[in-house]
Design a protein around this motif. Structure first.
Motif, PDB file in Angstrom:
ATOM      1  N   ARG A   1      -0.071   3.879  -3.716  1.00 57.44           N
ATOM      2  CA  ARG A   1      -1.420   4.438  -3.557  1.00 57.44           C
ATOM      3  C   ARG A   1      -1.388   5.943  -3.381  1.00 57.44           C
ATOM      4  NH1 ARG A   1      -6.357   1.508  -4.215  1.00 57.44           N
ATOM      5  NH2 ARG A   1      -5.787  -0.684  -4.107  1.00 57.44           N
TER       6      ARG A   1
ATOM      7  N   ILE B   1      -2.697   0.662 -10.326  1.00 60.83           N
ATOM      8  CA  ILE B   1      -2.340   0.578  -8.920  1.00 60.83           C
ATOM      9  C   ILE B   1      -2.912  -0.692  -8.280  1.00 60.83           C
ATOM     10  CG2 ILE B   1      -4.281   1.989  -8.105  1.00 60.83           C
ATOM     11  CD1 ILE B   1      -0.668   1.794  -6.714  1.00 60.83           C
ATOM     12  N   THR B   2      -4.081  -1.146  -8.738  1.00 62.07           N
ATOM     13  CA  THR B   2      -4.618  -2.399  -8.218  1.00 62.07           C
ATOM     14  C   THR B   2      -3.997  -3.605  -8.942  1.00 62.07           C
ATOM     15  OG1 THR B   2      -6.532  -2.081  -9.680  1.00 62.07           O
ATOM     16  CG2 THR B   2      -6.792  -1.450  -7.373  1.00 62.07           C
TER      17      THR B   2
ATOM     18  N   GLU C   1      -0.957  -4.646  -7.075  1.00 69.38           N
ATOM     19  CA  GLU C   1      -1.218  -5.540  -5.934  1.00 69.38           C
ATOM     20  C   GLU C   1      -1.297  -6.996  -6.392  1.00 69.38           C
ATOM     21  OE1 GLU C   1      -4.960  -6.763  -3.080  1.00 69.38           O
ATOM     22  OE2 GLU C   1      -5.026  -4.831  -4.112  1.00 69.38           O
TER      23      GLU C   1
ATOM     24  N   ASP D   1       1.631  -2.944  -2.371  1.00 71.92           N
ATOM     25  CA  ASP D   1       1.391  -1.715  -3.138  1.00 71.92           C
ATOM     26  C   ASP D   1       2.573  -0.753  -3.045  1.00 71.92           C
ATOM     27  OD1 ASP D   1      -1.759  -2.087  -3.376  1.00 71.92           O
ATOM     28  OD2 ASP D   1      -1.256  -2.303  -1.269  1.00 71.92           O
TER      29      ASP D   1
ATOM     30  N   SER E   1      -1.115   7.467  -6.916  1.00 71.72           N
ATOM     31  CA  SER E   1      -1.933   6.686  -7.843  1.00 71.72           C
ATOM     32  C   SER E   1      -2.246   7.439  -9.129  1.00 71.72           C
ATOM     33  CB  SER E   1      -3.230   6.245  -7.172  1.00 71.72           C
ATOM     34  OG  SER E   1      -3.964   7.350  -6.703  1.00 71.72           O
TER      35      SER E   1
ATOM     36  N   SER F   1       2.183   1.018   2.891  1.00 73.86           N
ATOM     37  CA  SER F   1       1.511   0.282   1.817  1.00 73.86           C
ATOM     38  C   SER F   1       0.064  -0.012   2.207  1.00 73.86           C
ATOM     39  CB  SER F   1       2.253  -1.032   1.551  1.00 73.86           C
ATOM     40  OG  SER F   1       1.655  -1.763   0.497  1.00 73.86           O
TER      41      SER F   1
END
Length: 269
Positions: A220, A22-23, A26, A216, A223, A254
């Motif tokens: 999130r 999930i990161t 980004e 995102d 996630s 987001s």
């Protein structure tokens, strides 16, 4: 300022951007959106460079990179990494609101991917955008990230129900801040914007918006699913996300948003 430096001293921004899908989403989305403006020989400045995840990537692509970071600990890590990897870039310890050591009209791209999370006053936010305008060449490009206050409210509902009080949500909705002592320190020192606010901020300071992305998406909130993808599933999800991340209805939900804008020939002060 001392609280902000303390918050990020010892923080591993590289790990944050890579330890979970999930990161990673980004980072991959941000790079995808910046790619048209990154090429060999381009002058690129990052205000709020942390430990250099983005700045070092830009330098590896052949860009002439200037990295500015407020936190001394993060500056040391960035310099150490650059030296160990044999990467050349200019690194300064400084505040995004004032970078007199960067020449006016000298940069092709200015990237601000963290400072707006913590510049609590309108005056500070305007100073940072003014500096970006000053250092950019005519028709240069600004990319500025923000954290959505609507996402933060949803995060509180999902993970921190003790913060779902009239006082907390009214303050967040009206001012973009969270002063409640029960909140994590990150929220106490944070500023959380709305998508329209950030567009207006850059437009009022002499920029024309050319892109606005939900970096995102709504990922999130799901996630647990995204972080358990196989590599091929993640790639499939990333491809799907990149097709849809400019959808305006996704922006508020987001975690992070990214506004890309071009410097035009005038600026209001």
């Amino acid at each position: 300022m001392e609280e902000l430096i303390a918050q990020y001293t010892g923080a591993n921004e590289d790990e944050r951007l890579t330890r979970q899908y999930i990161t990673q989403l980004e980072f991959d989305t941000t790079m995808h959106k910046l790619m048209p403006y990154l090429s060999n020989g381009k002058s690129v400045c990052e205000l709020g460079a942390a430990t250099g995840r983005y700045s070092l990537t830009f330098a590896k692509m052949g860009c002439d990179v200037t990295a500015v970071e407020l936190v001394p600990d993060q500056v040391d890590i960035l310099n150490t990494k650059a030296k160990s990897e044999g990467i050349e870039l200019k690194v300064f310890e400084g505040n995004a609101c004032k970078v007199p050591f960067i020449e006016s009209n000298s940069q092709d791209l200015c990237v601000i991917l963290g400072p707006l999370y913590h510049l609590k006053t309108q005056h500070e936010r305007e100073l940072a955008i003014n500096e970006a305008f000053r250092i950019l060449k005519p028709n240069g490009v600004l990319a500025v990230a923000y954290i959505s206050r609507f996402f933060v409210a949803g995060l509180f509902a999902q993970q921190f129900p003790e913060l779902v009080t009239p006082e907390v949500l009214i303050e967040l909705n009206k001012h973009g801040t969270v002063s409640n002592s029960k909140a994590d320190r990150f929220f106490n020192i944070g500023y959380f914007a709305t998508p329209t606010e950030v567009e207006s901020l850059v437009q009022d300071k002499g920029f024309s918006v050319i892109g606005h992305s939900a970096t995102d998406g709504f990922g999130r909130y799901i996630s647990n699913g995204v972080n358990n993808f196989t590599p091929s599933q993640y790639q499939t999800w990333l491809d799907y996300h990149l097709i849809n991340c400019d959808e305006p209805t996704l922006l508020g939900s987001s975690n992070h948003g990214l506004v890309v804008a071009r410097k035009v020939s005038y600026q209001t002060v």
